[in-house]
Write a protein that holds these residues in place. Structure first.
Motif, PDB file in Angstrom:
ATOM      1  N   LEU A  40       0.825  -1.215   0.000  1.00 12.79           N
ATOM      2  CA  LEU A  40       0.000   0.000   0.000  1.00 12.79           C
ATOM      3  C   LEU A  40       0.855   1.258   0.000  1.00 12.79           C
ATOM      4  O   LEU A  40       0.512   2.258  -0.650  1.00 12.79           O
ATOM      5  N   LYS A  41       1.982   1.220   0.699  1.00 14.37           N
ATOM      6  CA  LYS A  41       2.838   2.398   0.803  1.00 14.37           C
ATOM      7  C   LYS A  41       3.327   2.860  -0.570  1.00 14.37           C
ATOM      8  O   LYS A  41       3.296   4.051  -0.893  1.00 14.37           O
ATOM      9  N   SER A  42       3.772   1.912  -1.401  1.00 15.38           N
ATOM     10  CA  SER A  42       4.295   2.282  -2.713  1.00 15.38           C
ATOM     11  C   SER A  42       3.191   2.841  -3.616  1.00 15.38           C
ATOM     12  O   SER A  42       3.439   3.747  -4.417  1.00 15.38           O
ATOM     13  N   ILE A  43       1.983   2.328  -3.476  1.00 19.94           N
ATOM     14  CA  ILE A  43       0.872   2.817  -4.303  1.00 19.94           C
ATOM     15  C   ILE A  43       0.514   4.247  -3.912  1.00 19.94           C
ATOM     16  O   ILE A  43       0.277   5.106  -4.773  1.00 19.94           O
ATOM     17  N   ILE A  44       0.467   4.526  -2.610  1.00 20.64           N
ATOM     18  CA  ILE A  44       0.151   5.878  -2.147  1.00 20.64           C
ATOM     19  C   ILE A  44       1.244   6.861  -2.573  1.00 20.64           C
ATOM     20  O   ILE A  44       0.952   7.970  -3.023  1.00 20.64           O
ATOM     21  N   VAL A  45       2.513   6.453  -2.448  1.00 14.51           N
ATOM     22  CA  VAL A  45       3.609   7.319  -2.883  1.00 14.51           C
ATOM     23  C   VAL A  45       3.538   7.561  -4.383  1.00 14.51           C
ATOM     24  O   VAL A  45       3.825   8.668  -4.864  1.00 14.51           O
ATOM     25  N   SER A  46       3.144   6.546  -5.135  1.00 15.14           N
ATOM     26  CA  SER A  46       2.963   6.716  -6.584  1.00 15.14           C
ATOM     27  C   SER A  46       1.879   7.757  -6.871  1.00 15.14           C
ATOM     28  O   SER A  46       2.040   8.609  -7.752  1.00 15.14           O
ATOM     29  N   GLY A  47       0.788   7.710  -6.118  1.00 12.80           N
ATOM     30  CA  GLY A  47      -0.266   8.711  -6.280  1.00 12.80           C
ATOM     31  C   GLY A  47       0.200  10.105  -5.912  1.00 12.80           C
ATOM     32  O   GLY A  47      -0.142  11.088  -6.583  1.00 12.80           O
ATOM     33  N   ILE A  48       1.007  10.201  -4.861  1.00 13.32           N
ATOM     34  CA  ILE A  48       1.523  11.503  -4.431  1.00 13.32           C
ATOM     35  C   ILE A  48       2.485  12.078  -5.460  1.00 13.32           C
ATOM     36  O   ILE A  48       2.452  13.272  -5.775  1.00 13.32           O
ATOM     37  N   SER A  49       3.357  11.228  -6.012  1.00 10.64           N
ATOM     38  CA  SER A  49       4.414  11.706  -6.907  1.00 10.64           C
ATOM     39  C   SER A  49       3.865  12.376  -8.165  1.00 10.64           C
ATOM     40  O   SER A  49       4.518  13.240  -8.751  1.00 10.64           O
TER      41      SER A  49
END
Length: 275
Positions: free
Chosen positions: A145-154
């Motif tokens: 989940l962390k990588s997906i949220i960071v992808s959305g933020i980026s």
């Protein structure tokens, strides 16, 4: 006589305004009706083309097949679970973008030295294709989940910082000078002039970012997820369940429209003139 003439003139002007508003409403209703008609005709043409064999229903699907797929996934709760996961990831990413974007923009505005140092880096990072970062995020953070949220933020964060910072710097200097003249501090300028004055800009940026965050989340789900609408799209394409792929895309469109509509209502409420 003059007062009577003025009164008649006001009544005539009021009647003209009412007619104008009625014409405007009729035009808006006409536009909505045409939009709906085009959409309905598109669905009918799509369904007809599949039924008569003009296009291959296995490849292009059809409205009836999409509805049937939705009903099957609704009955077992699958579509609700995947939709809820994607929506939650999007809202988390969006919230973090708003908080981090405002915080970083304030820091850049507060320190001219810091802005001169960091602004070129933000410009470079904003210009990078974010889809290229997603595989790296999966390697660095893992398929979670962390990588997906960071992808959305980026996808949205760097543009948010730059746009807000630009908005901060373009605020009326006379208002800031007045605060300083009254022995105010930079903190007073921030809370009395900068943030209230850039509220319409912030909401406008949020309306763009909600869609960008959704795109970033789906990109992350393409690569490293086992749940979510992005995962359903990849899974459906791999096993040639194109009904599932198109259904997932339709749901993503509906989510984007609803989230945008909510922010649009917020914008109207915040920018509504006081009585």
């Amino acid at each position: 006589m003059k007062n009577k003439y003025d009164s008649n003139k006001k009544e005539s002007l009021s009647l003209s305004q009412q007619n104008y508003l009625k014409d405007l409403k009729r035009q808006q209703h006409r536009i909505r009706a045409i939009r709906i008609l085009i959409f309905v005709l598109f669905l009918l043409l799509w369904e007809t083309a599949v039924r008569f064999g003009w296009i291959d229903g296995f490849i292009f699907s059809s409205p009836s097949r999409i509805v049937q797929t939705f009903q099957n996934l609704w009955n077992d709760g699958t579509i609700l679970r995947h939709t809820g996961i994607t929506l939650a990831e999007t809202l988390i990413s969006f919230s973090l973008v708003v908080v981090l974007g405002i915080g970083c923009a304030v820091l850049l505005w507060y320190s001219s030295t810091l802005s001169e140092i960091l602004e070129p880096y933000f410009v470079i990072l904003n210009s990078l294709p974010k889809s290229a970062l997603a595989p790296l995020l999966i390697v660095w953070l893992g398929a979670n989940l962390k990588s997906i949220i960071v992808s959305g933020i980026s996808v949205a964060i760097f543009g948010t910082i730059l746009n807000l910072y630009t908005g901060f710097m373009e605020m009326d200097p006379d208002k800031m000078k007045l605060i300083y003249t009254l022995q105010g501090t930079k903190k007073d300028v921030l809370f009395q002039v900068i943030l209230p004055g850039t509220l319409p800009l912030l909401i406008s940026i949020m309306k763009v970012n909600i869609g960008l965050c959704l795109v970033g989340v789906v990109i992350g789900e393409f690569i490293g997820a086992r749940e979510g609408l992005g995962y359903l799209i990849i899974y459906g394409s791999q096993v040639f369940k194109l009904d599932l792929v198109i259904l997932s895309i339709v749901i993503l469109c509906v989510i984007a429209v609803l989230l945008y509509a909510i922010l649009n209502l917020l914008e109207k409420k915040c920018t509504r003139p006081c009585a």
